[in-house]
Design a protein around this motif. Sequence first.
Motif, PDB file in Angstrom:
ATOM      1  N   PHE A 230     -15.941  17.035   3.536  1.00  6.82           N
ATOM      2  CA  PHE A 230     -17.154  17.850   3.584  1.00  6.82           C
ATOM      3  C   PHE A 230     -17.467  18.364   4.996  1.00  6.82           C
ATOM      4  O   PHE A 230     -18.432  19.097   5.175  1.00  6.82           O
ATOM      5  CB  PHE A 230     -18.357  17.086   3.007  1.00  6.82           C
ATOM      6  CG  PHE A 230     -18.712  15.804   3.708  1.00  6.82           C
ATOM      7  CD1 PHE A 230     -19.487  15.801   4.858  1.00  6.82           C
ATOM      8  CD2 PHE A 230     -18.281  14.593   3.194  1.00  6.82           C
ATOM      9  CE1 PHE A 230     -19.819  14.619   5.486  1.00  6.82           C
ATOM     10  CE2 PHE A 230     -18.618  13.397   3.818  1.00  6.82           C
ATOM     11  CZ  PHE A 230     -19.377  13.414   4.967  1.00  6.82           C
TER      12      PHE A 230
ATOM     13  N   GLY B  49     -20.716  20.316   1.127  1.00  7.80           N
ATOM     14  CA  GLY B  49     -20.052  19.515   0.115  1.00  7.80           C
ATOM     15  C   GLY B  49     -20.603  18.106   0.084  1.00  7.80           C
ATOM     16  O   GLY B  49     -21.586  17.793   0.745  1.00  7.80           O
ATOM     17  N   LYS B  50     -19.964  17.242  -0.663  1.00 12.47           N
ATOM     18  CA  LYS B  50     -20.430  15.868  -0.786  1.00 12.47           C
ATOM     19  C   LYS B  50     -19.285  14.908  -0.480  1.00 12.47           C
ATOM     20  O   LYS B  50     -18.109  15.237  -0.637  1.00 12.47           O
ATOM     21  CB  LYS B  50     -20.962  15.612  -2.200  1.00 12.47           C
ATOM     22  CG  LYS B  50     -22.175  16.457  -2.555  1.00 12.47           C
ATOM     23  CD  LYS B  50     -23.363  16.148  -1.671  1.00 12.47           C
ATOM     24  CE  LYS B  50     -24.570  17.002  -2.035  1.00 12.47           C
ATOM     25  NZ  LYS B  50     -25.703  16.780  -1.095  1.00 12.47           N
TER      26      LYS B  50
ATOM     27  N   ASP C 196     -16.634  12.148  -1.028  1.00 15.76           N
ATOM     28  CA  ASP C 196     -15.861  11.806  -2.224  1.00 15.76           C
ATOM     29  C   ASP C 196     -15.336  10.378  -2.123  1.00 15.76           C
ATOM     30  O   ASP C 196     -15.652   9.640  -1.182  1.00 15.76           O
ATOM     31  CB  ASP C 196     -14.720  12.810  -2.430  1.00 15.76           C
ATOM     32  CG  ASP C 196     -13.768  12.873  -1.236  1.00 15.76           C
ATOM     33  OD1 ASP C 196     -13.726  11.910  -0.444  1.00 15.76           O
ATOM     34  OD2 ASP C 196     -13.058  13.889  -1.106  1.00 15.76           O
ATOM     35  N   ALA C 197     -14.548  10.004  -3.103  1.00 19.55           N
ATOM     36  CA  ALA C 197     -14.056   8.627  -3.150  1.00 19.55           C
ATOM     37  C   ALA C 197     -13.203   8.294  -1.937  1.00 19.55           C
ATOM     38  O   ALA C 197     -13.243   7.159  -1.433  1.00 19.55           O
ATOM     39  CB  ALA C 197     -13.255   8.411  -4.433  1.00 19.55           C
TER      40      ALA C 197
ATOM     41  N   ASP D  57     -13.579   9.481   1.145  1.00 15.97           N
ATOM     42  CA  ASP D  57     -14.488   9.238   2.270  1.00 15.97           C
ATOM     43  C   ASP D  57     -15.089   7.841   2.186  1.00 15.97           C
ATOM     44  O   ASP D  57     -15.193   7.117   3.191  1.00 15.97           O
ATOM     45  CB  ASP D  57     -15.613  10.271   2.285  1.00 15.97           C
ATOM     46  CG  ASP D  57     -15.109  11.697   2.383  1.00 15.97           C
ATOM     47  OD1 ASP D  57     -14.069  11.911   3.037  1.00 15.97           O
ATOM     48  OD2 ASP D  57     -15.753  12.588   1.796  1.00 15.97           O
ATOM     49  N   ARG D  58     -15.506   7.456   1.001  1.00 15.67           N
ATOM     50  CA  ARG D  58     -16.146   6.149   0.830  1.00 15.67           C
ATOM     51  C   ARG D  58     -15.140   5.014   1.028  1.00 15.67           C
ATOM     52  O   ARG D  58     -15.498   3.946   1.554  1.00 15.67           O
ATOM     53  CB  ARG D  58     -16.807   6.066  -0.538  1.00 15.67           C
ATOM     54  CG  ARG D  58     -17.942   7.081  -0.680  1.00 15.67           C
ATOM     55  CD  ARG D  58     -18.677   6.983  -1.998  1.00 15.67           C
ATOM     56  NE  ARG D  58     -19.663   8.052  -2.102  1.00 15.67           N
ATOM     57  CZ  ARG D  58     -20.866   8.034  -1.532  1.00 15.67           C
ATOM     58  NH1 ARG D  58     -21.231   6.967  -0.817  1.00 15.67           N
ATOM     59  NH2 ARG D  58     -21.698   9.034  -1.675  1.00 15.67           N
TER      60      ARG D  58
END
Length: 472
Positions: free
Chosen positions: A365, A398-399, A401-402, A404-405
């Motif tokens: 993002f 954007g957000k 995502d998996a 990034d987490r």
Amino acid sequence: MTAVVIAATTSAPILAQSQATQEGAPAPVIVKIDSGVLRGESRDGVNVFRGVPYAKPPIGVLRWKQPQQPDSWPGERAAIAHEPPCPQPVNIDGKSANAGGVVGPQSEDCLYLSIYAPAKANRAPVVLWLHGGGAFLGSGQLGSYDGTSNARRGVITVSINYRLGALANFSHPALSRTAGAQDALGNFALTDAVAALQWVKHNVTAFGGDPNNVTIAGQSAGGAMVVNLLSIPSARGLYHKAIIQSGALLRPGQSMADAESRGVEAVKALGLPADVTVEQLRAVSAQTFVSSEATRRGVATPIDHRFRTTTTGEALNAGTEIDVPVMVGSNSGEAGFDAARALARLTGDTGASAWLYHFAYVPGFRRDEWQQGAIHSAELMFTFDSIDTSSWAASASGKADAADRAVAERVQSCWIAFYKMDPKAKALRCAGDVTWPAHTEATDATLQFKETARIVKSKTIPDGPSTANARS
């Protein structure tokens, strides 16, 4: 509804947990500390206290004085909301954040801290967090520094506000002449940090913390403060490990004479007379100091031979620094890795070990904006695992995502491992199955964070670009 009660003891705190009135709603939590009783809130296994005073307001005759112990209060003091941050330049629209992430009112009455603790903590490790912001911007209460995830992993976070700009780093002959023989001169942000460490020593047991396992950590200007604290005599014994994120600065010392001369020139720009008195200086509004280009950044920190007796560079070369384990590193989209490596070599040459890292992950993002790599401050939402509260993520188109987490979980696991480790350790286990050895000339080991974490040689990593779209 019965409140959660925490009573200060010499060992583990006494907990009487209650249930919130509805699922997800916070329950009151009460703790007794040196100054009185605090009422915070407990949610999902994390106790949070905001706006807790760790010193008297540094106003009036206490402006440009080392912090004094806070006054006691009667009854229960609400610790639900943050108090205003320290004075600094802010955007006049009142809506957009300044370069330090701060928006809205500030106050010279700003020496407050926040605590995030596991609800059932028992001698939990503690991190005292010092925010960045060029020493004249920022606040300890920003979303990137939210300690909820740390608490869920068993670590107490204490994040503080400290004085900024000319209200923190300022010297003038009028101040020196009227100071007491033992008064600190010109290093008031650092005196705030030591006062906060003393507060932790006396009070963190009440929150379930271990006063004998305290890490000082900071980023950018906060990281530079950590570097300075490695050689502050009054800080010795108050902390046991140190983390320096993008703040590996070993600057030469500034004499009191030079600092006073700079202070004289700075106040001339405010229209004050050459023979200005300390009373006249203290009558100048905080807004005046932070709005003037001549004074907003302060005049740097001198060697006053009282509170600050030497530079950390000199102490490291002489072997007289406060010898604790040090983690230090920088990001791929900023300059500073060479300085971090040099500091790791100096702090880890004898005695306690040093750990070197390089953060090189760019989340999807932010990929369009961070084209030179992970910019200054980019690592914060990963080291705290605070993506959901960080403005970096909130302002993105954007957000997260998996991927990034997953990176956040890996990165934070290494910080958690450092907080929890035995100070005699020579390696850490984190990021899933990575063994992170201490950095020495022989190992040249660096933990590099990209999509995965791996050990690389520091000599393979460039220093980074000299400029970036940074916010400290």
